[in-house]
Design an enzyme around this catalytic site. Structure first.
Site, PDB file in Angstrom:
ATOM      1  N   SER A 195       0.830  -1.192   0.000  1.00 38.15           N
ATOM      2  CA  SER A 195       0.000   0.000   0.000  1.00 38.15           C
ATOM      3  C   SER A 195       0.878   1.261   0.000  1.00 38.15           C
ATOM      4  O   SER A 195       1.630   1.488  -0.942  1.00 38.15           O
ATOM      5  CB  SER A 195      -0.956  -0.024   1.192  1.00 38.15           C
ATOM      6  OG  SER A 195      -1.988   0.923   1.032  1.00 38.15           O
ATOM      7  N   LYS A 214     -19.247  18.581   3.142  1.00 39.77           N
ATOM      8  CA  LYS A 214     -18.289  18.782   4.233  1.00 39.77           C
ATOM      9  C   LYS A 214     -18.176  17.505   5.055  1.00 39.77           C
ATOM     10  O   LYS A 214     -17.110  17.157   5.555  1.00 39.77           O
ATOM     11  CB  LYS A 214     -18.737  19.954   5.118  1.00 39.77           C
ATOM     12  CG  LYS A 214     -17.798  20.235   6.293  1.00 39.77           C
ATOM     13  CD  LYS A 214     -16.402  20.606   5.799  1.00 39.77           C
ATOM     14  CE  LYS A 214     -15.473  20.917   6.975  1.00 39.77           C
ATOM     15  NZ  LYS A 214     -14.101  21.199   6.515  1.00 39.77           N
TER      16      LYS A 214
END
Length: 326
Positions: free
Chosen positions: A145, A197
């Site tokens: 990763s 948001k």
């Protein structure tokens, strides 16, 4: 140092690995073959060094033809990639002192972590290449990763046969306590400005639109990851390996995720045969309390307090615990 304030100074230590290896070899020879054999060995090595120096003096080669120096850095990554705070200092030092063509070996171990943390760590390695230095990444155990995001920047990726490589994917998971709060008559309110948001939340009720937007953000991050890997390893079939899977060293080699199979120890010993190799280590300078052992004592006291905390909380009823959560 550049990136640390005076209150948190970092000290850099440099170890000449050729000298360290020579000393270990001489210690072993003396223990197994005796002082006479060691004396003879030193005499032969001194003669060889004298001949090499004489040949170099007679040579009309320019400085650019001299052997490149090799520098070794270590990166042991946690989920936040906190080791980058030392890596950036070591790299800044190398860029300001090493010559173009010198090699930097990074012994990298990481299972990945936060995108922005490993993005910064990978960007630090890019600085080495931008400065004209050769970059080799050695993976003995795992570079997955975010760890592979860093490794793919290298000119040469070397991995041990059973090292874990790859996992070019993105994952995000979080619990949701909305039903639990609802069952206990606890309201949760959140106020935002901007449609996105917040999408999925830990305490609020998540709907299909929230999940879809969050999934879209993950896909965007995955595309950035794939583009980054493709930029530095264009010969790699990114579509084939960007599935979130990982591979062991031998299979990773077949997929072009790495360039060769070898341990870092073996590679560094090879470089020491013809080059001067230096290892750089940086660390936070210990405070006076740490030197006196006071910090360790405080940590032990805190650990005991944390262990006893569940028993203390158990004495309170449910309402009291809910008040603590508030």
């Amino acid at each position: 140092m550049l990136s640390h304030p005076p209150k948190n100074p970092v000290e850099l230590k440099i170890r000449h690995l050729n000298d360290a290896q020579k000393q270990r070899r001489e210690d072993l020879m003396e223990a197994t073959q005796g002082k006479a054999a060691l004396k003879q060995f030193k005499k032969a090595m001194a003669k060889k060094a004298k001949q090499a120096l004489k040949a170099k003096t007679k040579s009309k080669k320019k400085h650019t033809d001299d052997k490149a120096q090799v520098f070794v850095l270590d990166f042991d990554g946690d989920i936040k990639a906190t080791a980058v705070k030392h890596l950036r200092e070591e790299i800044s030092t190398l860029i300001s002192t090493a010559n173009k063509g010198d090699e930097v070996i990074v012994r990298l171990e990481s299972g990945g972590g936060l995108v922005h943390g490993y993005g910064l760590a990978a960007a630090q390695l890019v600085r080495l290449k931008d400065a004209g230095l050769k970059l080799t990444v050695c993976v003995d155990k795992v570079a997955a990763s975010g760890g592979y995001m860093m490794a793919c920047v290298a000119d040469n990726i070397i991995a041990a046969p059973f090292a874990i490589i790859g996992s070019i994917g993105v994952v995000s998971q979080l619990p949701n306590f909305h039903k639990w709060l609802k069952n206990h008559d606890v309201d949760y309110e959140m106020f935002t400005a901007g449609d996105y948001k917040r999408t999925v939340t830990v305490f609020g009720e998540n709907d299909t639109e929230d999940r879809a937007k969050y999934q879209e953000e993950l896909e965007q991050t995955h595309e950035l990851f794939k583009h980054f890997v493709n930029t530095y390893r264009p010969e790699l079939d990114v579509a084939k390996v960007a599935t979130g899977e990982h591979w062991y060293g031998e299979d990773a080699l077949k997929l072009n995720l790495i360039d060769s199979l070898q341990t870092s120890d073996s590679y560094i010993l090879e470089r020491m045969e013809d080059n001067e190799v230096y290892a750089l280590y940086s660390r936070q300078k210990p405070t006076l309390a740490e030197k006196l052992g006071l910090a360790q004592a405080a940590e032990a006291t805190l650990s005991i307090a944390v262990d006893k905390l569940p028993d203390a909380l158990a004495r309170f009823d449910l309402n009291s615990r809910l008040n603590i959560l508030k």
